[in-house]
Design a protein around this motif. Structure first.
Motif, PDB file in Angstrom:
ATOM      1  N   ALA A 183       2.768   8.360 -30.205  1.00  0.00           N
ATOM      2  CA  ALA A 183       2.872   7.808 -28.849  1.00  0.00           C
ATOM      3  C   ALA A 183       1.672   8.241 -28.007  1.00  0.00           C
ATOM      4  N   MET A 184       1.258   9.503 -28.147  1.00  0.00           N
ATOM      5  CA  MET A 184       0.114   9.991 -27.359  1.00  0.00           C
ATOM      6  C   MET A 184      -1.165   9.288 -27.797  1.00  0.00           C
ATOM      7  N   LEU A 185      -1.337   9.123 -29.119  1.00  0.00           N
ATOM      8  CA  LEU A 185      -2.551   8.468 -29.622  1.00  0.00           C
ATOM      9  C   LEU A 185      -2.599   7.018 -29.145  1.00  0.00           C
ATOM     10  N   ALA A 186      -1.419   6.386 -29.117  1.00  0.00           N
ATOM     11  CA  ALA A 186      -1.384   4.986 -28.665  1.00  0.00           C
ATOM     12  C   ALA A 186      -1.687   4.893 -27.169  1.00  0.00           C
ATOM     13  N   GLU A 187      -1.225   5.861 -26.396  1.00  0.00           N
ATOM     14  CA  GLU A 187      -1.433   5.843 -24.945  1.00  0.00           C
ATOM     15  C   GLU A 187      -2.894   6.130 -24.603  1.00  0.00           C
ATOM     16  N   GLY A 188      -3.490   7.086 -25.310  1.00  0.00           N
ATOM     17  CA  GLY A 188      -4.871   7.492 -25.007  1.00  0.00           C
ATOM     18  C   GLY A 188      -4.904   8.526 -23.897  1.00  0.00           C
TER      19      GLY A 188
ATOM     20  N   LEU B  55      -3.899  28.596 -27.435  1.00  0.00           N
ATOM     21  CA  LEU B  55      -4.746  28.340 -28.610  1.00  0.00           C
ATOM     22  C   LEU B  55      -6.032  27.619 -28.211  1.00  0.00           C
ATOM     23  N   LEU B  56      -5.939  26.704 -27.232  1.00  0.00           N
ATOM     24  CA  LEU B  56      -7.170  26.044 -26.775  1.00  0.00           C
ATOM     25  C   LEU B  56      -8.116  27.049 -26.128  1.00  0.00           C
ATOM     26  N   GLU B  57      -7.537  28.049 -25.473  1.00  0.00           N
ATOM     27  CA  GLU B  57      -8.356  29.059 -24.800  1.00  0.00           C
ATOM     28  C   GLU B  57      -8.831  30.155 -25.756  1.00  0.00           C
TER      29      GLU B  57
ATOM     30  N   ALA C 216      10.758  27.012 -35.853  1.00  0.00           N
ATOM     31  CA  ALA C 216      10.398  25.820 -36.639  1.00  0.00           C
ATOM     32  C   ALA C 216       9.759  24.774 -35.725  1.00  0.00           C
ATOM     33  N   GLU C 217      10.325  24.589 -34.538  1.00  0.00           N
ATOM     34  CA  GLU C 217       9.772  23.582 -33.617  1.00  0.00           C
ATOM     35  C   GLU C 217       8.347  23.957 -33.218  1.00  0.00           C
ATOM     36  N   LEU C 218       8.147  25.226 -32.886  1.00  0.00           N
ATOM     37  CA  LEU C 218       6.813  25.659 -32.458  1.00  0.00           C
ATOM     38  C   LEU C 218       5.805  25.508 -33.604  1.00  0.00           C
ATOM     39  N   GLU C 219       6.195  25.935 -34.789  1.00  0.00           N
ATOM     40  CA  GLU C 219       5.264  25.845 -35.925  1.00  0.00           C
ATOM     41  C   GLU C 219       4.890  24.396 -36.218  1.00  0.00           C
ATOM     42  N   ILE C 220       5.905  23.535 -36.299  1.00  0.00           N
ATOM     43  CA  ILE C 220       5.638  22.131 -36.662  1.00  0.00           C
ATOM     44  C   ILE C 220       4.857  21.446 -35.546  1.00  0.00           C
ATOM     45  N   ALA C 221       5.236  21.701 -34.305  1.00  0.00           N
ATOM     46  CA  ALA C 221       4.554  21.059 -33.171  1.00  0.00           C
ATOM     47  C   ALA C 221       3.084  21.469 -33.132  1.00  0.00           C
ATOM     48  N   LEU C 222       2.798  22.758 -33.267  1.00  0.00           N
ATOM     49  CA  LEU C 222       1.410  23.224 -33.139  1.00  0.00           C
ATOM     50  C   LEU C 222       0.566  22.765 -34.330  1.00  0.00           C
ATOM     51  N   ARG C 223       1.119  22.914 -35.533  1.00  0.00           N
ATOM     52  CA  ARG C 223       0.345  22.522 -36.719  1.00  0.00           C
ATOM     53  C   ARG C 223      -0.008  21.038 -36.660  1.00  0.00           C
ATOM     54  N   THR C 224       0.993  20.210 -36.363  1.00  0.00           N
ATOM     55  CA  THR C 224       0.789  18.756 -36.365  1.00  0.00           C
ATOM     56  C   THR C 224      -0.172  18.330 -35.257  1.00  0.00           C
ATOM     57  N   LEU C 225       0.038  18.891 -34.081  1.00  0.00           N
ATOM     58  CA  LEU C 225      -0.799  18.513 -32.935  1.00  0.00           C
ATOM     59  C   LEU C 225      -2.277  18.792 -33.223  1.00  0.00           C
ATOM     60  N   PHE C 226      -2.582  19.999 -33.707  1.00  0.00           N
ATOM     61  CA  PHE C 226      -3.992  20.350 -33.913  1.00  0.00           C
ATOM     62  C   PHE C 226      -4.573  19.685 -35.159  1.00  0.00           C
ATOM     63  N   GLU C 227      -3.709  19.329 -36.123  1.00  0.00           N
ATOM     64  CA  GLU C 227      -4.188  18.599 -37.301  1.00  0.00           C
ATOM     65  C   GLU C 227      -4.518  17.153 -36.938  1.00  0.00           C
ATOM     66  N   ARG C 228      -3.594  16.526 -36.200  1.00  0.00           N
ATOM     67  CA  ARG C 228      -3.754  15.091 -35.951  1.00  0.00           C
ATOM     68  C   ARG C 228      -4.620  14.798 -34.715  1.00  0.00           C
ATOM     69  N   MET C 229      -4.827  15.801 -33.871  1.00  0.00           N
ATOM     70  CA  MET C 229      -5.676  15.601 -32.691  1.00  0.00           C
ATOM     71  C   MET C 229      -6.736  16.710 -32.685  1.00  0.00           C
TER      72      MET C 229
ATOM     73  N   THR D 248      -9.690  17.027 -31.780  1.00  0.00           N
ATOM     74  CA  THR D 248     -10.604  17.230 -30.640  1.00  0.00           C
ATOM     75  C   THR D 248      -9.838  17.471 -29.338  1.00  0.00           C
ATOM     76  N   LEU D 249      -8.555  17.806 -29.468  1.00  0.00           N
ATOM     77  CA  LEU D 249      -7.726  18.045 -28.266  1.00  0.00           C
ATOM     78  C   LEU D 249      -8.382  19.085 -27.360  1.00  0.00           C
ATOM     79  N   ARG D 250      -8.429  18.791 -26.058  1.00  0.00           N
ATOM     80  CA  ARG D 250      -8.995  19.763 -25.102  1.00  0.00           C
ATOM     81  C   ARG D 250      -8.362  19.569 -23.732  1.00  0.00           C
ATOM     82  N   LEU D 251      -8.547  20.572 -22.872  1.00  0.00           N
ATOM     83  CA  LEU D 251      -7.988  20.494 -21.514  1.00  0.00           C
ATOM     84  C   LEU D 251      -8.725  19.423 -20.720  1.00  0.00           C
ATOM     85  N   ALA D 252      -7.974  18.707 -19.874  1.00  0.00           N
ATOM     86  CA  ALA D 252      -8.601  17.713 -19.011  1.00  0.00           C
ATOM     87  C   ALA D 252      -8.720  18.251 -17.580  1.00  0.00           C
ATOM     88  N   ARG D 253      -8.314  19.507 -17.381  1.00  0.00           N
ATOM     89  CA  ARG D 253      -8.430  20.140 -16.060  1.00  0.00           C
ATOM     90  C   ARG D 253      -8.689  21.629 -16.293  1.00  0.00           C
ATOM     91  N   PRO D 254      -9.509  22.284 -15.462  1.00  0.00           N
ATOM     92  CA  PRO D 254      -9.772  23.712 -15.694  1.00  0.00           C
ATOM     93  C   PRO D 254      -8.484  24.545 -15.600  1.00  0.00           C
TER      94      PRO D 254
END
Ligand code: HEM
Length: 415
Positions: A143-148, A268-270, A372-385, A387-393
């Motif tokens: 859904a996030m990838l589709a939204e942009g 993790l981004l920081e 389990a939720e944290l592990e799956i959410a973090l692994r998947t998010l950083f694998e599939r995105m 170049t994920l980065r903050l859009a605000r400082p």
């Protein structure tokens, strides 16, 4: 542990002496507990504080004493007792314990409820749920990838993932999520007008009573329906107790992890070096999750309201029967006596002994699910995105400083 020899009659709260600091205290940084905690920890393992009602209470600032309080049978979680501390005396929940709300019960009553649920949240059971959690996480990333980007990761990912998972587990229709999430937010906000907060709690309790009535009419394969068939229909549980259990599970199951996911993504981004290590070796992720739980301690004191039912000595301080205690989980998890360089985020420290899930008989029932939720959410998010980065400082990120459970109000990201 030294026990005081004589039990005094209940003093109905900590005696009001001097002008102790006001409690609760506010978090102003996404990476730190309230600034005052360090000084409190230096002052002693137990410090007297003043609650919004003017009532005094103890707070436990250090790790060893926090563990002692959470495991000592002379210390109760039953809020119906005179003197039990509350940060919100006008709440319709103050001094009350709705049927089935076992987080507010002492053994043996608590044990009976916990036994009904323990196998539902075992490591084995949660491992069976991993593919379902993965599906939910993948759908949210799609859904996030589709939204942009840019978009708000709290709204698009952090909140929906645990919310959908707990709905599926309990058999609550996810279509109702805006309803229960908004009411949970309203009453979890410490600054909400008491009348509004009370209305939100009543509506949520009514909603769960209706859910129990619905599963009686139309059984489904969720946990609430199963408990109805196995425990209510057999006369072991009342409908009200089942609604109380469902209320606790629904709230504890989404509001906590929903705050931890965005806080973890931000950390993790920081810390790009830590993130690179985890990407290279996903085996590091479980340890990183423990460190994220310790470092952020999003629940802090809010579930740790207690009262001594006998005189008890804690860290050299005599706490009399009837005196209130809050354990500062976020302070205990930054106690330099228990953790080396406690303010440093270090995914290699082996943080599993943290108190983010509590300790003793009330230790978080949903901890395996949360992990389990944290592990799956973090692994998947950083694998599939990647170049994920903050859009605000970071300095401009709005915090949920006024919420009983700490988190980010928004996490704008792009990729
Ligand atoms: C990162 C996420 C989570 C954190 C930090 C967290 C934290 C806690 C803490 C500190 C307690 C102890 C309260 C006490 O000592 O009185 C607790 C209890 C509890 N938690 Fe969690 N929790 C999380 C996720 C969940 C999830 C996903 C569920 C799922 C249903 C859940 C269900 C419960 C329940 C039912 C209790 C009460 C246990 C009892 O009284 O026996 N929690 N949680």
């Amino acid at each position: 542990m030294t026990t005081a020899k004589h039990t005094s009659p209940s003093s109905h709260g900590v005696p009001e002496v001097g002008n102790p600091p006001a409690f609760p205290m506010t978090r102003r940084c996404p990476f730190s507990p309230p600034e005052e905690y360090r000084a409190l920890r230096e002052q002693g393992p137990l410090v007297r504080v003043r609650l919004p009602s003017g009532q005094h209470s103890w707070v436990v600032t250090r790790y060893a004493e926090a563990k002692q309080v959470l495991t000592d049978p002379r210390i109760s979680t039953d809020p119906t007792q005179p003197g039990f501390p509350t940060t919100n005396p006008e709440s319709c929940e103050a001094g009350q314990r709705p049927e089935g709300q076992f987080i507010d019960m002492d053994p043996p009553e608590h044990t009976a409820y916990r036994r009904m649920l323990i196998s539902e949240f075992s490591v084995r059971r949660i491992n069976q749920l991993r593919p379902a959690i993965q599906r939910v996480v993948d759908q949210r990333v799609d859904a996030m990838l589709a939204e942009g980007g840019p978009l708000d990761l709290v709204e698009w990912f952090g909140l929906p993932v645990p919310s959908i998972v707990i709905c599926e587990l309990l058999g609550v229709p996810y279509a109702d999520h805006e309803y229960f999430e908004s009411r949970t937010r309203t009453f979890a906000r410490l600054t909400t007008d008491p009348a509004e907060a009370n209305a939100a709690v009543r509506e949520l309790r009514g909603y769960l009573a209706e859910l129990v009535a619905r599963v009686e009419r139309e059984p489904n394969d969720g946990l609430v329906s199963r408990l109805f068939t196995e425990r209510v229909a057999t006369g072991e549980l009342t409908r009200e107790a089942l609604a109380g259990m469902a209320f606790l599970l629904l709230l504890a199951g989404h509001e906590t992890t929903a705050n931890m996911i965005p806080l973890s993504v931000l950390s993790l981004l920081e810390n790009p070096a830590a993130l690179a290590e985890i990407r290279a070796d996903p085996g590091l992720l479980p340890g990183a999750v423990e460190e994220l739980l310790r470092f952020h301690s999003a629940v802090d004191w809010v579930a740790f309201d207690r009262m001594a039912v006998e005189d008890v000595e804690i860290g050299g301080q005599l706490v009399r029967a009837g005196e209130g205690i809050y354990v500062l989980g976020a302070s205990a998890n930054r106690d330099e006596r228990a953790f080396d360089r406690p303010d440093e985020f270090d995914i290699h420290r082996g943080a599993r002994n943290h108190l983010a899930f509590g300790n003793g008989v009330h230790q978080c029932l949903g901890q395996n699910l949360a992990r389990a939720e944290l592990e799956i959410a973090l692994r998947t998010l950083f694998e599939r995105m990647p170049t994920l980065r903050l859009a605000r400082p970071v300095a401009e990120l709005p915090l949920k400083s006024d919420s009983a459970i700490f988190g980010l109000a928004e996490l704008p990201v792009t990729w």
